[in-house]
Design a protein around this motif. Structure first.
Motif, PDB file in Angstrom:
ATOM      1  N   SER A   1     -67.884  28.705  55.083  1.00  0.00           N
ATOM      2  CA  SER A   1     -66.952  27.827  55.790  1.00  0.00           C
ATOM      3  C   SER A   1     -65.510  28.265  55.575  1.00  0.00           C
ATOM      4  O   SER A   1     -64.698  28.301  56.511  1.00  0.00           O
ATOM      5  CB  SER A   1     -67.138  26.373  55.324  1.00  0.00           C
ATOM      6  N   LEU A   2     -65.164  28.626  54.307  1.00  0.00           N
ATOM      7  CA  LEU A   2     -63.796  29.042  54.020  1.00  0.00           C
ATOM      8  C   LEU A   2     -63.433  30.351  54.722  1.00  0.00           C
ATOM      9  O   LEU A   2     -62.360  30.485  55.321  1.00  0.00           O
ATOM     10  CB  LEU A   2     -63.603  29.192  52.510  1.00  0.00           C
ATOM     11  N   LEU A   3     -64.357  31.300  54.690  1.00  0.00           N
ATOM     12  CA  LEU A   3     -64.061  32.598  55.293  1.00  0.00           C
ATOM     13  C   LEU A   3     -64.019  32.517  56.814  1.00  0.00           C
ATOM     14  O   LEU A   3     -63.212  33.201  57.457  1.00  0.00           O
ATOM     15  CB  LEU A   3     -65.097  33.622  54.840  1.00  0.00           C
ATOM     16  N   VAL A   4     -64.884  31.689  57.391  1.00  0.00           N
ATOM     17  CA  VAL A   4     -64.823  31.506  58.835  1.00  0.00           C
ATOM     18  C   VAL A   4     -63.505  30.866  59.235  1.00  0.00           C
ATOM     19  O   VAL A   4     -62.882  31.231  60.245  1.00  0.00           O
ATOM     20  CB  VAL A   4     -66.016  30.643  59.319  1.00  0.00           C
ATOM     21  N   TYR A   5     -63.047  29.927  58.401  1.00  0.00           N
ATOM     22  CA  TYR A   5     -61.784  29.249  58.707  1.00  0.00           C
ATOM     23  C   TYR A   5     -60.599  30.224  58.641  1.00  0.00           C
ATOM     24  O   TYR A   5     -59.738  30.250  59.528  1.00  0.00           O
ATOM     25  CB  TYR A   5     -61.583  28.101  57.722  1.00  0.00           C
TER      26      TYR A   5
ATOM     27  N   LEU B   1     -64.982  18.539  56.868  1.00  0.00           N
ATOM     28  CA  LEU B   1     -65.155  19.713  56.026  1.00  0.00           C
ATOM     29  C   LEU B   1     -66.285  20.613  56.515  1.00  0.00           C
ATOM     30  O   LEU B   1     -66.348  21.790  56.138  1.00  0.00           O
ATOM     31  CB  LEU B   1     -65.420  19.284  54.578  1.00  0.00           C
ATOM     32  N   PHE B   2     -67.206  20.061  57.331  1.00  0.00           N
ATOM     33  CA  PHE B   2     -68.355  20.841  57.789  1.00  0.00           C
ATOM     34  C   PHE B   2     -68.097  21.498  59.144  1.00  0.00           C
ATOM     35  O   PHE B   2     -69.007  22.110  59.701  1.00  0.00           O
ATOM     36  CB  PHE B   2     -69.592  19.936  57.890  1.00  0.00           C
ATOM     37  N   HIS B   3     -66.879  21.377  59.664  1.00  0.00           N
ATOM     38  CA  HIS B   3     -66.588  21.889  61.005  1.00  0.00           C
ATOM     39  C   HIS B   3     -66.836  23.391  61.103  1.00  0.00           C
ATOM     40  O   HIS B   3     -67.426  23.880  62.064  1.00  0.00           O
ATOM     41  CB  HIS B   3     -65.126  21.579  61.377  1.00  0.00           C
TER      42      HIS B   3
END
Length: 539
Positions: A129-133, A262-264
């Motif tokens: 999730s962090l890296l995609v963001y 947070l799960f977006h």
């Protein structure tokens, strides 16, 4: 909480007729309706005390069924793992493989950041999730969850579908998923009851689970049961009461109200990896190997359930598993075990000769044991087996020049304690009139009978004994009954079979029956009925 098998069942059965992407509102309403029907069925089973129906799903069937369901779930995750846009709605292996290999041109074009979301399942949720963001990987081919609505589930009682044409689909889905979820929930409850050494009431469990699903269907919840994984976490954390569920529900509520954004950016491939990792744990290969070594029929039940789910459908796997289990029960009833008993030297004990090598037969007396109630389904088979045992014994004795069969003793119950035999008057005839008094005397002395092998008999069974008696009479052979239960005695007396056999040929133990037969055989002509004096001499 929700469990993987129930989720798979609902998704596959509803998805076969209603598309979740094309008609999501109807799909959700049918899921709630199926949950409602499942809850009604579960609660009804508990109220009517019909919990034994769940027992038809044996341990072997559940092992195979859950293994097949886990395989199907893993196959379905290939869409997210490979980034396929078009995927089959069928759940069988052939359809899934055809769908995958027909789109090989798509699966070759991996997203630029595919390696990010294919990390280890437990860490990829956060890291992915962090890296995609930060890298905007959603713009480079990585599919993400997207927006999730915040807030609690709305009331759905007005959305339940009780009208054609989809009501029967919801009813069928609720029936199958409800029984499966019930079996899993009760199995989990029994497992933890063994850990803590307490007893659970299966019918009360059914009412509780059913009521929970009925109320859940009113508040946008689909099928729920007692999951093993979360129950294990509760148990290991030291939870003692249902208050732990209140705490968990509050945590879920906080997540729904504040944490859903947070799960977006969570990649779909991460969810696929997590699901596949969890599902692979449901495929219990050691259990299947254990079934093969212990019981081949149970292994066939397991394999039938697995192959039915993987190559057919969830419903087919369930039908195959139940069908094989019921067939096995019918086979046991229709073909019960019959064994020859022999005397253990220097004792008054009679045991199976195929198990006790030291046991010996008594010349002229054949002792047979039936390990099943005598019903219409097995009466013909038992008559044929009795005749075959007698013929085989005659052939054996004639080859050795020994005395042929003159008495056939049918052991119809468990062994009576030897200390109890001293309290039976030798001159008393062991008939129905004094059967209760004799048994009561044994109980007064704090001695008891072991469980009877022939627990019951129907009219076909009494007719079989009648015909067997007449057949043996023509061959000069007397039939003797040892330790029949009180229900057996009542049936035999009301059908006049007891009078035909003779009250004097009913004995409380095999030892007494054989001793009487041996006494008459050596002091009277074969087939002659002994009088009361012979009983005294025998004792």
């Amino acid at each position: 909480g929700t469990v993987a098998v129930a989720s798979l069942l609902i998704a596959s059965m509803l998805g076969a007729e209603v598309s979740a992407t094309e008609n999501p509102a109807l799909y959700l309403h049918l899921a709630f309706t199926a949950t409602f029907f499942a809850g009604v069925i579960q609660a009804s089973l508990g109220i009517l005390r019909l919990g034994f129906i769940v027992d038809f799903l044996s341990h072997a069937a559940i092992v195979g069924f859950m293994g097949g369901a886990a395989t199907v779930v893993c196959l379905q995750q290939l869409k997210g793992m490979l980034g396929l846009e078009h995927f089959t709605t069928s759940t069988d292996l052939v359809s899934v493989m055809r769908s995958v290999f027909s789109q090989t041109h798509q699966s070759k074009r991996q997203p630029r950041f595919f390696w990010v979301s294919a990390a280890a399942p437990l860490t990829s949720v956060i890291l992915g999730s962090l890296l995609v963001y930060f890298t905007h990987a959603e713009n480079h081919g990585v599919q993400i969850i997207g927006n999730l609505k915040k807030g609690l589930n709305p009331i759905s009682v007005t959305n339940l579908q009780f009208t054609p044409p989809y009501m029967m689909l919801a009813l069928k889905t609720g029936l199958i998923t409800g029984v499966i979820a019930l079996a899993e929930g009760i199995a989990v409850g029994r497992s933890f009851a063994m850990f803590k050494n307490y007893h659970i009431d299966g019918n009360k469990e059914m009412i509780a689970i059913g009521t929970m699903n009925i109320l859940g269907s009113f508040t946008s919840c689909y099928l729920t049961t007692g999951p093993f994984s979360r129950s294990a976490v509760n148990y290991n954390a030291g939870c003692k009461t249902a208050m732990s569920n209140v705490i968990m529900s509050l945590a879920v509520m906080v997540t729904l109200l504040f944490l859903t954004p947070l799960f977006h950016y969570t990649p779909l491939v991460v969810l696929s990896a997590i699901i596949m990792s969890a599902m692979l744990g449901l495929i219990d290969f050691p259990a299947a190997v254990h079934l093969w070594h212990v019981d081949k029929v149970d292994f066939c039940v397991c394999a039938g359930a697995y192959l039915g789910v993987v190559f057919g459908s969830v419903e087919m796997g369930l039908v195959v598993a139940v069908a094989i289990s019921v067939l096995r029960v019918l086979l046991f009833v229709a073909r019960p075990r019959t064994t020859v008993l022999g005397n253990v030297p220097d004792t008054n004990i009679y045991r199976r000769m195929d198990q006790y090598t030291t046991a010996r037969t008594v010349p002229g007396v054949l002792v047979l044991r039936v390990d099943s109630p005598i019903y219409f389904a097995n009466s013909g088979y038992l008559r044929e087996r009795f005749t075959r045992w007698i013929d085989e014994d005659d052939e054996r004795t004639s080859a050795k020049g020994e005395t042929g069969v003159q008495y056939v003793v049918l052991d119809m119950g468990g062994k009576l304690q030897t200390t109890c035999l001293k309290n039976f008057a030798p001159s008393e005839t062991w008939s129905l009139s004094n059967y209760t008094a004799q048994t009561s005397r044994a109980l007064d002395l704090k001695l008891s009978f072991l469980s009877a092998a022939v627990g019951s008999i129907d009219t076909s069974g009494t007719s079989m004994l009648d015909e067997l008696k007449k057949t043996l009479d023509r061959r000069g052979i007397q039939i003797v009954l040892a330790n029949p239960g009180s229900e057996i005695m009542k049936k035999l007396e009301s059908s006049k079979v007891l009078e035909l056999i003779g009250h004097e040929w009913i004995f409380p133990t095999v030892g007494e029956a054989v001793a009487e037969c041996d006494f008459v055989l050596h002091s009277h002509k074969p087939g002659m009925v002994a009088d009361g004096a012979s009983h005294e001499n025998m004792v």
